[in-house]
Scaffold this active site. Sequence first.
Site, PDB file in Angstrom:
ATOM      1  CG  HIS A  63      -1.640  -1.291   1.425  1.00 22.75           C
ATOM      2  ND1 HIS A  63      -2.668  -1.671   0.597  1.00 22.75           N
ATOM      3  CD2 HIS A  63      -1.461  -2.314   2.283  1.00 22.75           C
ATOM      4  CE1 HIS A  63      -3.098  -2.871   0.968  1.00 22.75           C
ATOM      5  NE2 HIS A  63      -2.382  -3.281   1.972  1.00 22.75           N
ATOM      6  CG  HIS A  92       3.652   4.236   7.246  1.00 19.20           C
ATOM      7  ND1 HIS A  92       3.683   4.197   8.638  1.00 19.20           N
ATOM      8  CD2 HIS A  92       2.394   4.587   6.925  1.00 19.20           C
ATOM      9  CE1 HIS A  92       2.494   4.462   9.116  1.00 19.20           C
ATOM     10  NE2 HIS A  92       1.690   4.724   8.093  1.00 19.20           N
ATOM     11  CG  HIS A  94      -0.975   6.306   4.161  1.00 15.84           C
ATOM     12  ND1 HIS A  94      -1.588   5.083   4.298  1.00 15.84           N
ATOM     13  CD2 HIS A  94      -0.362   6.550   5.342  1.00 15.84           C
ATOM     14  CE1 HIS A  94      -1.355   4.609   5.512  1.00 15.84           C
ATOM     15  NE2 HIS A  94      -0.618   5.480   6.170  1.00 15.84           N
ATOM     16  CD  GLU A 104      -4.246   6.320   5.774  1.00 17.86           C
ATOM     17  OE1 GLU A 104      -3.681   6.358   6.862  1.00 17.86           O
ATOM     18  OE2 GLU A 104      -4.793   5.307   5.332  1.00 17.86           O
ATOM     19  CG  HIS A 117       0.800   8.362   8.892  1.00 16.83           C
ATOM     20  ND1 HIS A 117      -0.171   7.495   8.426  1.00 16.83           N
ATOM     21  CD2 HIS A 117       0.248   9.603   8.845  1.00 16.83           C
ATOM     22  CE1 HIS A 117      -1.266   8.176   8.134  1.00 16.83           C
ATOM     23  NE2 HIS A 117      -1.035   9.463   8.376  1.00 16.83           N
ATOM     24  CB  THR A 199      -5.312   4.897   9.006  1.00 13.90           C
ATOM     25  OG1 THR A 199      -4.058   4.436   8.445  1.00 13.90           O
ATOM     26  CG2 THR A 199      -5.111   6.177   9.792  1.00 13.90           C
TER      27      THR A 199
HETATM   28  N1  LIG Z   1      -1.384   4.446   9.110  1.00 15.96           N
HETATM   29  S1  LIG Z   1      -1.076   4.373  10.667  1.00 15.96           S
HETATM   30  O1  LIG Z   1      -2.283   4.701  11.387  1.00 15.96           O
HETATM   31  O2  LIG Z   1       0.084   5.184  11.005  1.00 15.96           O
HETATM   32  C1  LIG Z   1      -0.677   2.730  11.068  1.00 15.96           C
HETATM   33  C2  LIG Z   1      -1.509   1.706  10.627  1.00 15.96           C
HETATM   34  C3  LIG Z   1      -1.237   0.369  10.990  1.00 15.96           C
HETATM   35  C4  LIG Z   1      -0.119   0.095  11.763  1.00 15.96           C
HETATM   36  N2  LIG Z   1       0.132  -1.239  12.142  1.00 15.96           N
HETATM   37  C5  LIG Z   1      -0.288  -2.372  11.446  1.00 15.96           C
HETATM   38  C6  LIG Z   1       0.105  -3.462  12.190  1.00 15.96           C
HETATM   39  N3  LIG Z   1       0.748  -2.948  13.298  1.00 15.96           N
HETATM   40  C7  LIG Z   1       1.320  -3.700  14.347  1.00 15.96           C
HETATM   41  C8  LIG Z   1       2.518  -4.330  14.144  1.00 15.96           C
HETATM   42  C9  LIG Z   1       3.088  -5.040  15.186  1.00 15.96           C
HETATM   43  C10 LIG Z   1       2.417  -5.110  16.407  1.00 15.96           C
HETATM   44  F1  LIG Z   1       2.967  -5.786  17.404  1.00 15.96           F
HETATM   45  C11 LIG Z   1       1.214  -4.457  16.603  1.00 15.96           C
HETATM   46  C12 LIG Z   1       0.673  -3.749  15.566  1.00 15.96           C
HETATM   47  F2  LIG Z   1      -0.486  -3.073  15.701  1.00 15.96           F
HETATM   48  C13 LIG Z   1       0.761  -1.607  13.278  1.00 15.96           C
HETATM   49  O3  LIG Z   1       1.248  -0.896  14.138  1.00 15.96           O
HETATM   50  C14 LIG Z   1       0.734   1.128  12.175  1.00 15.96           C
HETATM   51  C15 LIG Z   1       0.457   2.449  11.820  1.00 15.96           C
HETATM   52 ZN   LIG Z   2      -0.146   5.504   8.047  1.00 16.02          ZN
END
Ligand SMILES: NS(=O)(=O)c1ccc(-n2ccn(-c3ccc(F)cc3F)c2=O)cc1
Ligand SMILES: [Zn+2]
Length: 226
Positions: A63, A92, A94, A104, A117, A199
């Site tokens: 993504h 990262h 988006h 987002e 982010h 998100t």
């Molecule tokens: N786009 S954002 O809101 O910044 C965003 C969206 C998703 C994540 N994400 C996805 C999986 N994880 C994750 C990975 C390892 C873990 F142990 C726990 C998690 F939630 C995580 O932090 C992390 C950041």
């Molecule tokens: Zn993000």
Amino acid sequence: EWGYSPTNGPDVWARLFPQAGGARQSPVDICTSIASSDSNLEMKKLTFAYESQSDLRILNTGHGWKVEAPQSGSRLEGGPLGEDIYQLEQFHCHWGETSAEGSEHTVDGRAYAGELHLVHWNTTKYQSFAEAAQHPDGLAVLGVFFDVGNESNDEIEKIVSTLSEIKFKGQFTDIPDVIDPTTFLPSGLGYWTYLGSLTTPPCNECVIWIVYKEPITVTEEQVTYH
Ligand SMILES: NS(=O)(=O)c1ccc(-n2ccn(-c3ccc(F)cc3F)c2=O)cc1
Ligand SMILES: [Zn+2]
């Protein structure tokens, strides 16, 4: 596998990820007319300190791209974060098919070309990122909007110049250059803040969001899929 199509997108995430149906889901549309100013909230100044790192691993998430940047020497504190100290874990991006979309969060209904982010976790209260992601004050994410303009962003260029090596989801490579996350932040430090979530799945409601008002400028090439 979750995605953004009608059959696997946000409208059906809650079937697989129960938190996606929660009361504090992100992203949101930031309505500037109803956002309350922080001056009457007596907030302490938000402060951040990052290390410069080289040989960071960049991953194609399917993504967008994600740079793993656990920085035990980094600190994000103050502002809406109370007395706790948050540490950088990863950052990262988006983005979308065109520069007309991709962010987002939206501001009064307007989307930006992309959104960076910087994901931090509460090291005062929790022992690991995984543990922090299970608590309402576990993570703090700094959001920075991308505006498309004529000048390219040198730090973003260090990242997108490696994308040709990781064309497919799951591929990763190392970024040889030294990256300083401080350079991603806009000069104007005004921000909106609210209690929200990841998100994307698992959509945990564990994020204190801090979205900068001022976008940073990148070129079209730096922020659109090819
Ligand atoms: N786009 S954002 O809101 O910044 C965003 C969206 C998703 C994540 N994400 C996805 C999986 N994880 C994750 C990975 C390892 C873990 F142990 C726990 C998690 F939630 C995580 O932090 C992390 C950041
Ligand atoms: Zn993000």
